[in-house]
Design an enzyme around this catalytic site. Structure first.
Site, PDB file in Angstrom:
ATOM      1  N   ASP A 249      10.207  10.522  -4.073  1.00 27.71           N
ATOM      2  CA  ASP A 249       9.199  11.653  -3.586  1.00 27.71           C
ATOM      3  C   ASP A 249       9.768  12.542  -2.720  1.00 27.71           C
ATOM      4  O   ASP A 249      10.717  13.215  -3.069  1.00 27.71           O
ATOM      5  CB  ASP A 249       7.881  10.924  -3.016  1.00 27.71           C
ATOM      6  CG  ASP A 249       6.830  12.101  -2.454  1.00 27.71           C
ATOM      7  OD1 ASP A 249       6.926  13.042  -3.175  1.00 27.71           O
ATOM      8  OD2 ASP A 249       6.036  11.482  -1.773  1.00 27.71           O
TER       9      ASP A 249
ATOM     10  N   PHE B 210      -0.491  11.371  -7.197  1.00 23.51           N
ATOM     11  CA  PHE B 210      -0.144  10.188  -6.899  1.00 23.51           C
ATOM     12  C   PHE B 210      -0.151   9.243  -7.944  1.00 23.51           C
ATOM     13  O   PHE B 210      -1.277   9.112  -8.584  1.00 23.51           O
ATOM     14  CB  PHE B 210      -1.298   9.730  -5.451  1.00 23.51           C
ATOM     15  CG  PHE B 210      -0.669   8.689  -4.831  1.00 23.51           C
ATOM     16  CD1 PHE B 210       0.469   8.830  -3.943  1.00 23.51           C
ATOM     17  CD2 PHE B 210      -0.701   7.197  -5.212  1.00 23.51           C
ATOM     18  CE1 PHE B 210       0.846   7.654  -3.221  1.00 23.51           C
ATOM     19  CE2 PHE B 210      -0.338   6.212  -4.674  1.00 23.51           C
ATOM     20  CZ  PHE B 210       0.488   6.297  -3.415  1.00 23.51           C
TER      21      PHE B 210
ATOM     22  N   ASP C 197       1.780   1.084  -6.325  1.00 25.10           N
ATOM     23  CA  ASP C 197       0.376   0.810  -5.896  1.00 25.10           C
ATOM     24  C   ASP C 197      -0.256   2.064  -5.114  1.00 25.10           C
ATOM     25  O   ASP C 197       0.349   2.964  -4.676  1.00 25.10           O
ATOM     26  CB  ASP C 197       0.456  -0.381  -5.006  1.00 25.10           C
ATOM     27  CG  ASP C 197       1.215   0.325  -3.573  1.00 25.10           C
ATOM     28  OD1 ASP C 197       2.259   0.645  -3.563  1.00 25.10           O
ATOM     29  OD2 ASP C 197       0.348  -0.088  -2.451  1.00 25.10           O
TER      30      ASP C 197
ATOM     31  N   LYS D 151       9.456  12.588  -8.659  1.00 25.12           N
ATOM     32  CA  LYS D 151       8.579  13.419  -8.305  1.00 25.12           C
ATOM     33  C   LYS D 151       8.998  14.395  -7.352  1.00 25.12           C
ATOM     34  O   LYS D 151       9.335  14.355  -6.283  1.00 25.12           O
ATOM     35  CB  LYS D 151       7.479  12.558  -7.415  1.00 25.12           C
ATOM     36  CG  LYS D 151       6.157  13.227  -7.367  1.00 25.12           C
ATOM     37  CD  LYS D 151       4.933  12.413  -7.016  1.00 25.12           C
ATOM     38  CE  LYS D 151       4.910  11.957  -5.621  1.00 25.12           C
ATOM     39  NZ  LYS D 151       3.667  10.957  -5.545  1.00 25.12           N
TER      40      LYS D 151
ATOM     41  N   GLU E 104      14.868   1.942  -8.408  1.00 24.32           N
ATOM     42  CA  GLU E 104      13.549   2.447  -7.343  1.00 24.32           C
ATOM     43  C   GLU E 104      12.628   2.893  -8.489  1.00 24.32           C
ATOM     44  O   GLU E 104      12.842   3.464  -9.458  1.00 24.32           O
ATOM     45  CB  GLU E 104      14.383   3.642  -6.671  1.00 24.32           C
ATOM     46  CG  GLU E 104      13.153   4.518  -6.000  1.00 24.32           C
ATOM     47  CD  GLU E 104      12.417   3.908  -4.832  1.00 24.32           C
ATOM     48  OE1 GLU E 104      11.820   2.591  -5.243  1.00 24.32           O
ATOM     49  OE2 GLU E 104      12.188   3.998  -3.587  1.00 24.32           O
ATOM     50  N   ASP E 105      11.306   2.571  -7.977  1.00 26.48           N
ATOM     51  CA  ASP E 105      10.221   3.102  -8.864  1.00 26.48           C
ATOM     52  C   ASP E 105       9.987   4.813  -8.915  1.00 26.48           C
ATOM     53  O   ASP E 105      10.004   5.328  -9.840  1.00 26.48           O
ATOM     54  CB  ASP E 105       8.732   2.515  -8.412  1.00 26.48           C
ATOM     55  CG  ASP E 105       8.586   2.682  -6.756  1.00 26.48           C
ATOM     56  OD1 ASP E 105       9.519   3.230  -6.292  1.00 26.48           O
ATOM     57  OD2 ASP E 105       7.667   2.064  -6.395  1.00 26.48           O
TER      58      ASP E 105
ATOM     59  N   LYS F 103       8.177  -3.268  -2.929  1.00 26.91           N
ATOM     60  CA  LYS F 103       7.910  -4.008  -4.162  1.00 26.91           C
ATOM     61  C   LYS F 103       7.773  -3.212  -5.388  1.00 26.91           C
ATOM     62  O   LYS F 103       7.643  -3.602  -6.493  1.00 26.91           O
ATOM     63  CB  LYS F 103       6.373  -4.623  -3.974  1.00 26.91           C
ATOM     64  CG  LYS F 103       6.133  -5.340  -2.669  1.00 26.91           C
ATOM     65  CD  LYS F 103       4.861  -5.842  -2.353  1.00 26.91           C
ATOM     66  CE  LYS F 103       4.373  -6.297  -0.921  1.00 26.91           C
ATOM     67  NZ  LYS F 103       2.873  -6.466  -0.944  1.00 26.91           N
ATOM     68  N   GLY F 104       7.641  -1.988  -5.079  1.00 28.58           N
ATOM     69  CA  GLY F 104       7.380  -0.963  -6.224  1.00 28.58           C
ATOM     70  C   GLY F 104       8.207  -1.096  -7.452  1.00 28.58           C
ATOM     71  O   GLY F 104       7.736  -0.814  -8.679  1.00 28.58           O
TER      72      GLY F 104
ATOM     73  N   ARG G  46      -0.751  -2.434  -9.199  1.00 20.51           N
ATOM     74  CA  ARG G  46       0.755  -2.838  -9.566  1.00 20.51           C
ATOM     75  C   ARG G  46       0.917  -3.252 -11.100  1.00 20.51           C
ATOM     76  O   ARG G  46       1.766  -2.965 -11.698  1.00 20.51           O
ATOM     77  CB  ARG G  46       1.401  -3.665  -8.678  1.00 20.51           C
ATOM     78  CG  ARG G  46       1.609  -2.979  -7.087  1.00 20.51           C
ATOM     79  CD  ARG G  46       2.782  -4.019  -6.354  1.00 20.51           C
ATOM     80  NE  ARG G  46       2.589  -3.439  -5.021  1.00 20.51           N
ATOM     81  CZ  ARG G  46       3.158  -2.722  -4.534  1.00 20.51           C
ATOM     82  NH1 ARG G  46       3.946  -1.827  -5.128  1.00 20.51           N
ATOM     83  NH2 ARG G  46       3.118  -2.543  -3.103  1.00 20.51           N
TER      84      ARG G  46
HETATM   85  P1  IMP Z   1      10.079   8.963  -0.269  1.00 18.88           P
HETATM   86  O1  IMP Z   1      10.835   8.469   0.803  1.00 18.88           O
HETATM   87  O2  IMP Z   1       9.082  10.158   0.218  1.00 18.88           O
HETATM   88  O3  IMP Z   1      11.001   9.439  -1.346  1.00 18.88           O
HETATM   89  O4  IMP Z   1       9.072   7.858  -0.807  1.00 18.88           O
HETATM   90  C1  IMP Z   1       9.270   7.069  -1.757  1.00 18.88           C
HETATM   91  C2  IMP Z   1       8.609   5.919  -1.719  1.00 18.88           C
HETATM   92  O5  IMP Z   1       7.019   6.022  -1.373  1.00 18.88           O
HETATM   93  C3  IMP Z   1       8.550   4.982  -2.990  1.00 18.88           C
HETATM   94  O6  IMP Z   1       9.511   3.968  -2.952  1.00 18.88           O
HETATM   95  C4  IMP Z   1       7.075   4.582  -3.095  1.00 18.88           C
HETATM   96  O7  IMP Z   1       7.013   3.162  -2.463  1.00 18.88           O
HETATM   97  C5  IMP Z   1       6.257   5.508  -2.243  1.00 18.88           C
HETATM   98  N1  IMP Z   1       5.660   6.673  -3.305  1.00 18.88           N
HETATM   99  C6  IMP Z   1       5.848   7.865  -3.357  1.00 18.88           C
HETATM  100  N2  IMP Z   1       5.140   8.472  -4.435  1.00 18.88           N
HETATM  101  C7  IMP Z   1       4.274   7.432  -4.759  1.00 18.88           C
HETATM  102  C8  IMP Z   1       3.341   7.655  -5.744  1.00 18.88           C
HETATM  103  O8  IMP Z   1       2.809   8.594  -6.446  1.00 18.88           O
HETATM  104  N3  IMP Z   1       2.554   6.199  -6.094  1.00 18.88           N
HETATM  105  C9  IMP Z   1       2.922   5.262  -5.403  1.00 18.88           C
HETATM  106  N4  IMP Z   1       3.994   5.174  -4.283  1.00 18.88           N
HETATM  107  C10 IMP Z   1       4.585   6.396  -4.090  1.00 18.88           C
HETATM  108 MG    MG Z   2       8.971   2.230  -3.392  1.00 19.77          MG
END
Ligand code: IMP
Ligand code: MG
Length: 174
Positions: free
Chosen positions: A101, A150, A157, A129, A97-98, A40-41, A163
């Site tokens: 990470d 975070f 969220d 990030k 994408e939001d 949803k982000g 959100r």
């Molecule tokens: P990744 O697979 O570790 O890159 O995860 C990315 C997903 O984790 C994003 O699409 C977010 O939904 C969630 N996520 C990672 N960091 C944060 C944060 O700081 N706040 C909120 N959601 C996050």
């Molecule tokens: Mg996301």
């Protein structure tokens, strides 16, 4: 209880979203593009971004991914819980994408979308990030780079909260 610290105010986000849209407008002028938002982000980011797009024949789709892992880090084992609906073959695709990470979610999605044989797949992400990245990801359009923390607000969220906030905040645990 968690406390929120303002990191990026609404006006700064709006300026950055315009800049990203201008880059996309330049790169895809006259082309036909499908924006794929990750639910949803990315819903607010995508909504603001597409309203700044000009001279592009644009369609919007969404995908929802669930990643197994602990509450604040992803495992890379991703499941599609809502699939795309538009055919991507021979199309230009931009993933919206939001936040990226570890990079595992996006890597999975890139491979999945490539299997639909689009012409191109690029990535537009609001926040990069960087500190916990596990896999190299090429981000074509990036809003902000933030090493860690975070973040919530503007679509992001924490346990489905925050959100709706117009700015981006860091959660500070008390
Ligand atoms: P990744 O697979 O570790 O890159 O995860 C990315 C997903 O984790 C994003 O699409 C977010 O939904 C969630 N996520 C990672 N960091 C944060 C944060 O700081 N706040 C909120 N959601 C996050
Ligand atoms: Mg996301």
């Amino acid at each position: 209880m968690e406390e929120l610290k303002l990191l990026i105010p609404e006006e700064e986000i709006s300026k950055k979203v315009k800049e990203l849209a201008e880059q996309i407008n330049r790169d895809y002028q006259g082309k036909s593009v499908i924006f794929v938002g990750i639910l949803k982000g990315a819903f607010i980011f995508l909504a603001d971004l597409v309203r700044q797009i000009r001279d592009i024949d644009l369609a919007i789709d969404f995908i929802r991914l669930a990643s197994y892992g602990t509450s604040d880090t992803s495992s890379g084992q991703v499941q599609i819980t809502k699939d795309i609906e538009l055919p991507l073959q021979n199309k230009e695709v931009i993933i919206v994408e939001d936040i990226i990470d570890t990079g595992l979610t996006l890597k999975y999605l890139q491979d999945y979308l490539e299997s639909h044989q689009p012409n191109s797949v690029k990535v537009c992400c609001l926040i990069d990030k960087t500190e916990r990245r596990e896999i190299e990801i090429n981000i074509d359009y990036c809003g902000f780079t933030i090493p860690k923390g975070f973040l919530v607000g503007y679509g992001l969220d924490y346990a489905e909260k925050y959100r709706h906030l117009p700015g981006i905040y860091e959660i500070v645990r008390k």
